[in-house]
Design a protein around this motif. Structure first.
Motif, short mmCIF file in Angstrom:
data_model
loop_
_atom_site.label_atom_id
_atom_site.label_comp_id
_atom_site.label_asym_id
_atom_site.label_seq_id
_atom_site.Cartn_x
_atom_site.Cartn_y
_atom_site.Cartn_z
N PHE A 71 38.73 43.12 38.18
CA PHE A 71 38.48 41.77 38.67
C PHE A 71 37.21 41.72 39.53
CE2 PHE A 71 43.14 41.39 37.85
CZ PHE A 71 43.04 40.39 36.90
N PHE A 72 36.92 42.81 40.22
CA PHE A 72 35.67 42.88 40.98
C PHE A 72 34.47 42.79 40.05
CE2 PHE A 72 32.27 45.54 42.90
CZ PHE A 72 32.02 44.77 44.04
N ASP A 73 34.52 43.52 38.93
CA ASP A 73 33.43 43.48 37.95
C ASP A 73 33.29 42.09 37.33
OD1 ASP A 73 32.75 46.11 38.39
OD2 ASP A 73 33.91 46.89 36.69
N GLN A 74 34.41 41.42 37.09
CA GLN A 74 34.36 40.08 36.51
C GLN A 74 33.71 39.09 37.47
OE1 GLN A 74 34.87 41.27 33.26
NE2 GLN A 74 35.20 39.07 33.20
N ILE A 75 33.99 39.22 38.74
CA ILE A 75 33.34 38.36 39.74
C ILE A 75 31.83 38.57 39.70
CG2 ILE A 75 33.04 37.94 42.22
CD1 ILE A 75 36.06 38.61 42.52
#
Length: 228
Positions: A71-75
């Motif tokens: 989810f960090f990478d998606q942000i």
């Protein structure tokens, strides 16, 4: 048939309606009003801000580092990469991107964001994934559809927009969300699956309404700015 495949089949009517919407077709033809493009960018900028916040809620609910990293990478992807399609529209209409930021949300965009926020705050991780998935999935298939139907060259005014959404990053985002949703659904009750189906379909419906919102320059009735 996987759970996500079932969702795609059950919502084919909405996917097809999106592909044939006059705004989407106008992008393919390279013929869409500057006012509609500006209205879209104004709303989508704020929508993507909310999308990142919902990823943040999903990150906070994550139980392991793998999910946190995902989810960090998606942000980061939304924050740094998904501005490129916006800039393509802005360059076409001759307006600075910064001038289309910070505007009030039209009714449909406001509804869509609150729909996702509800599932993020009140629902299970599966509901969050189901509410988020239609955005990248419909855009990825829009990119494929327009590329196949119109075969845009690099001279096409919206070549950058179309090629971005047919690209590997959007495909990866779609498939990763599908995989995670399928994994969650495999251990979910029938009642939970129905909630995920409802969240997914409503997001598909709101994706269609989002295009209509931009095309018709949707505004709130009797908005304050109109009374002043």
């Amino acid at each position: 048939m996987s759970f996500s495949e079932q969702l795609r089949k059950e919502n084919d009517d909405l996917f097809e309606a999106i592909f044939h919407h006059p705004f989407v077709q106008g992008v393919g033809k390279g013929d869409i009003s500057k006012e509609a493009l500006a209205h879209y960018v104004k709303a989508d900028f704020e929508y993507l801000n909310a999308f990142m916040q919902i990823y943040g809620i999903a990150l906070a609910k994550s139980q392991n580092r793998e999910d946190i990293a995902y989810f960090f990478d998606q942000i980061k992807f939304v924050l740094h990469d998904e501005i490129h399609p916006h800039r393509n529209f802005c360059e076409h209409i001759g307006v600075k991107y910064e001038n289309l930021q910070g505007h009030p949300l039209p009714p449909t965009a406001d509804h869509y964001i609150k729909h996702m926020m509800y599932h993020a705050q009140m629902g299970s991780p599966g509901e969050i994934l189901a509410a988020l998935l239609p955005c990248p999935w419909t855009y990825w298939e829009i990119g494929q559809t327009l590329m196949k139907e119109f075969e845009p060259s690099i001279e096409h005014p919206f070549y950058d927009w179309i090629s971005f959404y047919v690209g590997e990053e959007i495909e990866h985002t779609t498939n990763e969300l599908r995989t995670r949703l399928d994994q969650f659904a495999a251990n979910s009750s029938p009642e939970e699956k129905e909630k995920m189906k409802d969240a997914f379909r409503k997001s598909c419906q709101l994706e269609l309404k989002f295009w209509e919102m931009a095309y018709t320059l949707e505004e709130w009735p009797f908005a304050v700015k109109e009374l002043s």
